[in-house]
Design a protein around this motif. Structure first.
Motif, PDB file in Angstrom:
ATOM      1  N   ALA A   2      36.402  18.976   0.061  1.00  0.00           N
ATOM      2  CA  ALA A   2      35.581  20.190  -0.003  1.00  0.00           C
ATOM      3  C   ALA A   2      34.305  19.937  -0.798  1.00  0.00           C
ATOM      4  CB  ALA A   2      36.382  21.327  -0.628  1.00  0.00           C
ATOM      5  N   ILE A   3      34.408  19.169  -1.875  1.00  0.00           N
ATOM      6  CA  ILE A   3      33.225  18.829  -2.668  1.00  0.00           C
ATOM      7  C   ILE A   3      32.245  18.016  -1.827  1.00  0.00           C
ATOM      8  CG2 ILE A   3      32.402  17.435  -4.616  1.00  0.00           C
ATOM      9  CD1 ILE A   3      34.965  18.223  -6.107  1.00  0.00           C
ATOM     10  N   ARG A   4      32.768  17.033  -1.110  1.00  0.00           N
ATOM     11  CA  ARG A   4      31.901  16.205  -0.267  1.00  0.00           C
ATOM     12  C   ARG A   4      31.232  17.036   0.832  1.00  0.00           C
ATOM     13  NH1 ARG A   4      32.386  10.679  -0.573  1.00  0.00           N
ATOM     14  NH2 ARG A   4      34.025   9.843  -1.923  1.00  0.00           N
ATOM     15  N   GLU A   5      31.998  17.927   1.454  1.00  0.00           N
ATOM     16  CA  GLU A   5      31.443  18.759   2.517  1.00  0.00           C
ATOM     17  C   GLU A   5      30.372  19.695   1.979  1.00  0.00           C
ATOM     18  OE1 GLU A   5      34.838  20.673   4.136  1.00  0.00           O
ATOM     19  OE2 GLU A   5      35.703  18.813   4.946  1.00  0.00           O
ATOM     20  N   GLU A   6      30.636  20.303   0.820  1.00  0.00           N
ATOM     21  CA  GLU A   6      29.650  21.201   0.225  1.00  0.00           C
ATOM     22  C   GLU A   6      28.387  20.441  -0.162  1.00  0.00           C
ATOM     23  OE1 GLU A   6      28.157  24.909  -1.124  1.00  0.00           O
ATOM     24  OE2 GLU A   6      29.839  24.364   0.194  1.00  0.00           O
ATOM     25  N   ALA A   7      28.563  19.249  -0.697  1.00  0.00           N
ATOM     26  CA  ALA A   7      27.407  18.422  -1.059  1.00  0.00           C
ATOM     27  C   ALA A   7      26.596  18.062   0.180  1.00  0.00           C
ATOM     28  CB  ALA A   7      27.868  17.155  -1.782  1.00  0.00           C
ATOM     29  N   GLY A   8      27.297  17.713   1.250  1.00  0.00           N
ATOM     30  CA  GLY A   8      26.599  17.379   2.478  1.00  0.00           C
ATOM     31  C   GLY A   8      25.809  18.542   3.033  1.00  0.00           C
ATOM     32  N   GLU A   9      26.376  19.752   2.936  1.00  0.00           N
ATOM     33  CA  GLU A   9      25.679  20.930   3.451  1.00  0.00           C
ATOM     34  C   GLU A   9      24.481  21.291   2.571  1.00  0.00           C
ATOM     35  OE1 GLU A   9      26.881  25.565   3.852  1.00  0.00           O
ATOM     36  OE2 GLU A   9      27.972  24.169   5.155  1.00  0.00           O
ATOM     37  N   GLN A  10      24.579  21.092   1.269  1.00  0.00           N
ATOM     38  CA  GLN A  10      23.509  21.460   0.353  1.00  0.00           C
ATOM     39  C   GLN A  10      22.416  20.391   0.265  1.00  0.00           C
ATOM     40  OE1 GLN A  10      23.194  24.340  -1.038  1.00  0.00           O
ATOM     41  NE2 GLN A  10      25.229  25.241  -0.809  1.00  0.00           N
ATOM     42  N   ALA A  11      22.708  19.200   0.766  1.00  0.00           N
ATOM     43  CA  ALA A  11      21.762  18.082   0.635  1.00  0.00           C
ATOM     44  C   ALA A  11      20.494  18.329   1.445  1.00  0.00           C
ATOM     45  CB  ALA A  11      22.426  16.789   1.075  1.00  0.00           C
ATOM     46  N   SER A  12      19.416  17.676   1.015  1.00  0.00           N
ATOM     47  CA  SER A  12      18.131  17.780   1.694  1.00  0.00           C
ATOM     48  C   SER A  12      17.515  16.393   1.789  1.00  0.00           C
ATOM     49  CB  SER A  12      17.208  18.735   0.927  1.00  0.00           C
ATOM     50  OG  SER A  12      16.005  18.932   1.634  1.00  0.00           O
TER      51      SER A  12
END
Length: 213
Positions: free
Chosen positions: A114-124
């Motif tokens: 979940a942390i990895r997925e959230e980071a991926g979604e928030q990344a720019s």
């Protein structure tokens, strides 16, 4: 009587809810003996099970009205420790809801994914900073969906935070490549090292670098 609610940093920080349940149950036993005048019955099982049994003793005694000061005395005894206070208050106010789930019921792979997925979604395209409480709420929402829970875990200075921050730090290690980091835990100011054992997310942020996730 002296209520000892402190928890040694090194040994207990990563014990998350388990150690908190143990500390809360001991405190409940001390308050019970002082108010009722005799020790609570022997409790058995896991730390969470023993806490649940102690809570049931309190519920029954308060419902009968035989020990009207139990509620107030226990809340007062736990007030000096924010994590214990949070658990005790939540449990006395809503016993069933407080025991329905906690972070130690989540498999590490589920929370870390979940942390990895959230980071991926928030990344720019460029590194981006996100307040830790906001980031964790997004990760927790993913965990809740995966676990099919009806209630989400609170993010804050509570019994869940030590385990959450442990998993954030594990992802930081796993995404570190020499001096590049995909997910870095930082102070909001950007200066200084993050405390070894922060008690809550306030004052912290994560920096996400999509190139190194």
């Amino acid at each position: 009587m002296s209520y000892e609610t402190s928890r040694g940093d090194n040994g207990s920080f990563y014990d998350g809810c388990i150690r908190t349940y143990g500390a809360a149950t001991r405190l409940m036993g001390e308050v019970w003996e002082e108010v009722v005048g005799k020790p609570m019955e022997t409790l058995s099982g896991s730390p969470k099970t023993r806490f649940r049994e102690a809570l049931r003793y309190y519920e029954e005694a308060i419902r009968r009205g035989g020990a009207p000061s139990l509620d107030g005395m226990l809340r007062k005894a736990a007030a000096a420790d924010e994590v214990l206070r949070s658990l005790i208050d939540e449990s006395l106010d809503k016993p069933d809801a407080a025991l329905s789930q906690d972070v130690d019921d989540v498999p590490p792979t589920v929370f870390k994914d979940a942390i990895r997925e959230e980071a991926g979604e928030q990344a720019s395209d460029e590194p981006v900073d996100i307040d830790l409480d906001q980031f964790l709420r997004g990760a927790v929402a993913r965990v809740v969906r995966t676990m099919t829970w009806r209630r989400r875990l609170n993010v804050g200075e509570n019994r869940h935070f030590p385990r959450m921050i442990q998993w954030v730090r594990e992802i930081q290690v796993e995404t570190t490549w020499n001096d590049r980091v995909g997910l870095r835990l930082m102070n909001k100011s950007g200066a200084g090292r993050v405390a070894a054992y922060p008690r809550g997310p306030h004052g912290l942020k994560v920096r996400i670098d999509a190139n190194w996730l």
